[in-house]
Design a protein around this motif. Structure first.
Motif, PDB file in Angstrom:
ATOM      1  N   MET A   1       0.765  -1.170  -0.696  1.00 45.27           N
ATOM      2  CA  MET A   1      -0.159  -0.197  -0.369  1.00 45.27           C
ATOM      3  C   MET A   1       0.574   1.284  -0.179  1.00 45.27           C
ATOM      4  SD  MET A   1      -2.972   1.238   2.654  1.00 45.27           S
ATOM      5  CE  MET A   1      -1.476   1.168   3.589  1.00 45.27           C
TER       6      MET A   1
ATOM      7  N   ASP B   1       2.146   5.541   0.619  1.00 46.87           N
ATOM      8  CA  ASP B   1       2.035   5.714   2.117  1.00 46.87           C
ATOM      9  C   ASP B   1       0.477   6.816   2.388  1.00 46.87           C
ATOM     10  OD1 ASP B   1       3.566   4.483   3.471  1.00 46.87           O
ATOM     11  OD2 ASP B   1       5.585   5.989   2.858  1.00 46.87           O
ATOM     12  N   ASP B   2       0.538   7.470   0.373  1.00 49.22           N
ATOM     13  CA  ASP B   2      -0.089   8.606   0.632  1.00 49.22           C
ATOM     14  C   ASP B   2      -1.692   7.893   0.650  1.00 49.22           C
ATOM     15  OD1 ASP B   2       0.403   7.932  -1.432  1.00 49.22           O
ATOM     16  OD2 ASP B   2       0.926   9.812  -2.030  1.00 49.22           O
ATOM     17  N   GLU B   3      -1.866   6.728   0.339  1.00 49.85           N
ATOM     18  CA  GLU B   3      -3.353   6.291  -0.205  1.00 49.85           C
ATOM     19  C   GLU B   3      -3.935   6.351   0.952  1.00 49.85           C
ATOM     20  OE1 GLU B   3      -4.683   1.576  -1.178  1.00 49.85           O
ATOM     21  OE2 GLU B   3      -2.851   1.722  -1.309  1.00 49.85           O
ATOM     22  N   ILE B   4      -5.405   6.727   1.401  1.00 49.27           N
ATOM     23  CA  ILE B   4      -6.362   6.966   1.774  1.00 49.27           C
ATOM     24  C   ILE B   4      -6.483   5.725   2.250  1.00 49.27           C
ATOM     25  CG2 ILE B   4      -7.976   8.858   3.050  1.00 49.27           C
ATOM     26  CD1 ILE B   4      -5.797  11.294   1.731  1.00 49.27           C
ATOM     27  N   LEU B   5      -7.438   5.449   3.077  1.00 48.25           N
ATOM     28  CA  LEU B   5      -8.118   4.328   2.726  1.00 48.25           C
ATOM     29  C   LEU B   5      -9.856   5.053   3.991  1.00 48.25           C
ATOM     30  CD1 LEU B   5      -5.870   1.654   5.206  1.00 48.25           C
ATOM     31  CD2 LEU B   5      -7.147   1.463   2.682  1.00 48.25           C
ATOM     32  N   ILE B   6     -10.874   4.376   2.978  1.00 44.37           N
ATOM     33  CA  ILE B   6     -12.229   4.953   3.203  1.00 44.37           C
ATOM     34  C   ILE B   6     -12.753   3.432   4.193  1.00 44.37           C
ATOM     35  CG2 ILE B   6     -14.445   6.029   2.762  1.00 44.37           C
ATOM     36  CD1 ILE B   6     -12.504   6.783   0.503  1.00 44.37           C
ATOM     37  N   GLY B   7     -12.970   3.850   5.126  1.00 43.90           N
ATOM     38  CA  GLY B   7     -13.780   3.129   6.420  1.00 43.90           C
ATOM     39  C   GLY B   7     -15.638   2.689   6.179  1.00 43.90           C
ATOM     40  N   SER B   8     -15.988   1.126   6.341  1.00 40.31           N
ATOM     41  CA  SER B   8     -17.770   1.937   6.894  1.00 40.31           C
ATOM     42  C   SER B   8     -17.379   1.918   7.674  1.00 40.31           C
ATOM     43  CB  SER B   8     -18.194   0.857   5.777  1.00 40.31           C
ATOM     44  OG  SER B   8     -17.455  -0.720   6.212  1.00 40.31           O
ATOM     45  N   LEU B   9     -19.000   2.403   8.532  1.00 40.55           N
ATOM     46  CA  LEU B   9     -19.029   2.303   9.854  1.00 40.55           C
ATOM     47  C   LEU B   9     -20.115   1.136   9.589  1.00 40.55           C
ATOM     48  CD1 LEU B   9     -20.345   6.409  10.103  1.00 40.55           C
ATOM     49  CD2 LEU B   9     -18.376   5.186  10.710  1.00 40.55           C
TER      50      LEU B   9
ATOM     51  N   ALA C   1     -11.582  -9.031  18.638  1.00 43.37           N
ATOM     52  CA  ALA C   1     -11.375  -7.598  18.487  1.00 43.37           C
ATOM     53  C   ALA C   1      -9.991  -7.364  20.301  1.00 43.37           C
ATOM     54  CB  ALA C   1     -11.923  -6.742  18.424  1.00 43.37           C
TER      55      ALA C   1
ATOM     56  N   ASN D   1      -3.550   5.481   6.153  1.00 44.95           N
ATOM     57  CA  ASN D   1      -4.271   6.703   6.141  1.00 44.95           C
ATOM     58  C   ASN D   1      -5.316   6.336   5.947  1.00 44.95           C
ATOM     59  OD1 ASN D   1      -2.051   8.797   5.661  1.00 44.95           O
ATOM     60  ND2 ASN D   1      -1.123   8.167   3.982  1.00 44.95           N
TER      61      ASN D   1
ATOM     62  N   ARG E   1     -14.685   0.568   9.923  1.00 45.12           N
ATOM     63  CA  ARG E   1     -14.281  -1.168   9.507  1.00 45.12           C
ATOM     64  C   ARG E   1     -13.270  -0.473   8.422  1.00 45.12           C
ATOM     65  NH1 ARG E   1     -16.458  -6.787   9.807  1.00 45.12           N
ATOM     66  NH2 ARG E   1     -18.718  -5.213   9.994  1.00 45.12           N
ATOM     67  N   LEU E   2     -12.249  -1.209   8.278  1.00 45.14           N
ATOM     68  CA  LEU E   2     -11.210  -1.014   7.514  1.00 45.14           C
ATOM     69  C   LEU E   2     -11.426  -2.600   6.771  1.00 45.14           C
ATOM     70  CD1 LEU E   2      -9.060   1.632   8.611  1.00 45.14           C
ATOM     71  CD2 LEU E   2     -10.164   1.673   7.002  1.00 45.14           C
TER      72      LEU E   2
END
Lengths: 102, 320
Positions: free
Chosen positions: A1, A3-11, A25, B175, B189-190
């Motif tokens: 991945m 370094d500047d890639e931005i991950l978008i998570g889901s809530l 967890a 990030n 969640r990622l």
């Protein structure tokens, strides 16, 4: 991945987690968690369409109970009692913090 | 890398029995338990204790550590010789790879590079497939981030297996885009950012638990925002409209006539914005009537006038 890639998570909806998610967890065995839920040691666990779910509060409770059982050889009921007291302490601390803000 | 004296951490001698080690650990675990300890470095000390206990309570790890650490002093520069662990079998009970990721580099160097069945119980078998574990971490945000969304850099230490099945602890920096409308306790969640799968199975997810740093003015419960609102006695008595600064923007709030300390005003939809279709929270203002000081002759005169002309006795209120 990159370094500047931005991950978008889901809530996760309403922050309810399945037994498997909580177990992963907290690094506990899902069977350990299920046994404790069935023994009534997680009062806030809810069965939704036959699937046990816990809120993020349950996540902290599972972690605490697991540590108490591991570190002090506490029986599950004692670990649950201590977790109850710690939750009460959290609540009181929040209220004290609230009063300081006023 | 500095040598860590686990015996010193637990305050026991090198000849301590398993029972003495257990007793010393429990005594210190009680003292430094982060939930109750008043010690400023309780969390760090608890991690140290757990690490020392993980090694000294496990006969195989303790034996290897004793052999390797002979002659070393705490803090002394240390580098384990190659294949130092040959001849030892580590069962890795008690602590999972995820928990061990919190331990020091010293621990990782000694016990983190254990391959296959010698690892933290993470044995790998041929033709075995399993989805990677979900990992869990906390992300600390400012309340303002919930209004605007934010991008946060998160560093995580987690175990990774190489092609030979050897496990090492690696630090990953991610990030992460935090969406608008998040609240404390919520999970982001990622997908695919957890532990790698075994035997070609997909990786687990990374679950980020949202936490807010304490805010000097606001307190958040879910998406509701609570704020103590100091007002002057005449504002409370006569009613007024006051501007209230929010984490983003401001709102004008009507204070009803006759407001009293402790009363709560709810302003709908002015809490943390709704995220992904959810409803926005409310702003809850707790009224606090603050008296001006009677420090000048004029102020005292005004209070005396009120005392004389209002005939007001708060102790008679509610007595019928």
């Amino acid at each position: 991945m990159l370094d500047d890639e931005i991950l978008i998570g889901s809530l996760i909806e309403d922050s309810w987690l399945t037994i498997e998610q909580v177990a992963a967890a907290c690094t506990v065995d899902p069977d350990w968690l299920l046994r404790h839920i069935e023994d009534g040691l997680f009062p806030n666990a809810e069965s939704i369409a036959g699937v046990w779910c816990l809120s993020t509060t349950g996540l902290l409770r599972a972690r605490r109970m697991r540590e108490l059982e591991r570190d002090f050889d506490a029986v599950p009921e004692l670990a649950a009692l201590v977790a109850d007291l710690l939750e009460e302490l959290d609540d009181l601390r929040t209220r004290v913090g609230d009063r300081r803000l006023r | 890398m500095e040598f860590k004296d686990y015996y010193q951490v637990l305050g026991v001698s090198r000849e301590a029995t398993a029972e003495e080690i257990k007793k010393a650990f429990r005594k210190l675990a009680r003292k430094y338990h982060p939930d109750v300890s008043k010690e400023p470095d309780a969390e760090a000390r608890m991690k140290e204790l757990n690490e020392a206990h993980a090694v000294l309570s496990d006969p195989e790890k303790r034996a290897a550590y004793d052999q390797l650490g002979r002659g070393y002093q705490p803090g002394q520069e240390f580098r384990p010789p190659p294949d130092w662990d040959a001849g030892f079998e580590f069962s890795g009970r008690g602590f999972s790879p995820g928990e061990a990721a919190d331990f020091s580099d010293f621990f990782a160097e000694l016990f983190g590079r254990m391959g296959g069945a010698r690892g933290f119980g993470a044995g790998q078998r041929a033709n075995f497939e399993a989805r990677g574990e979900d990992h869990h971490a906390k992300v600390l945000l400012d309340l303002e981030d919930a209004f605007t969304g934010a991008t946060r850099q998160i560093s995580l230490r987690s175990p990774r297996s190489d092609a030979q099945g050897r496990v090492t602890l690696v630090t990953r920096t991610l990030n992460v885009r935090i969406p608008q409308g998040v609240y404390a306790g919520q999970i982001i969640r990622l997908a695919g950012q957890g532990a790698p799968g075994i035997g070609g199975a997909p990786p687990g997810d990374l679950l980020l638990e949202v936490r807010f740093r304490p805010h000097p003015r606001f307190r958040a419960h879910g998406r509701d925002l609570h704020l103590g609102l100091p007002i002057a006695p005449w504002e409370a008595a006569l009613g007024t409209v006051l501007p209230v600064e929010l984490p983003q923007g401001s709102v004008k709030v009507r204070i009803p006539r006759g407001a009293q300390s402790g009363q709560e005003l709810r302003v709908r939809g002015k809490g943390i914005p709704g995220g992904q279709g959810g409803a926005a929270g409310d702003l809850l203002l707790e009224i606090r009537v603050v008296l001006p000081p009677a420090e000048t002759p004029r102020a005292r005169e005004l209070y005396e006038t009120m005392a004389r002309e209002l005939a007001f006795d708060p102790r008679q209120l509610g007595r019928g």
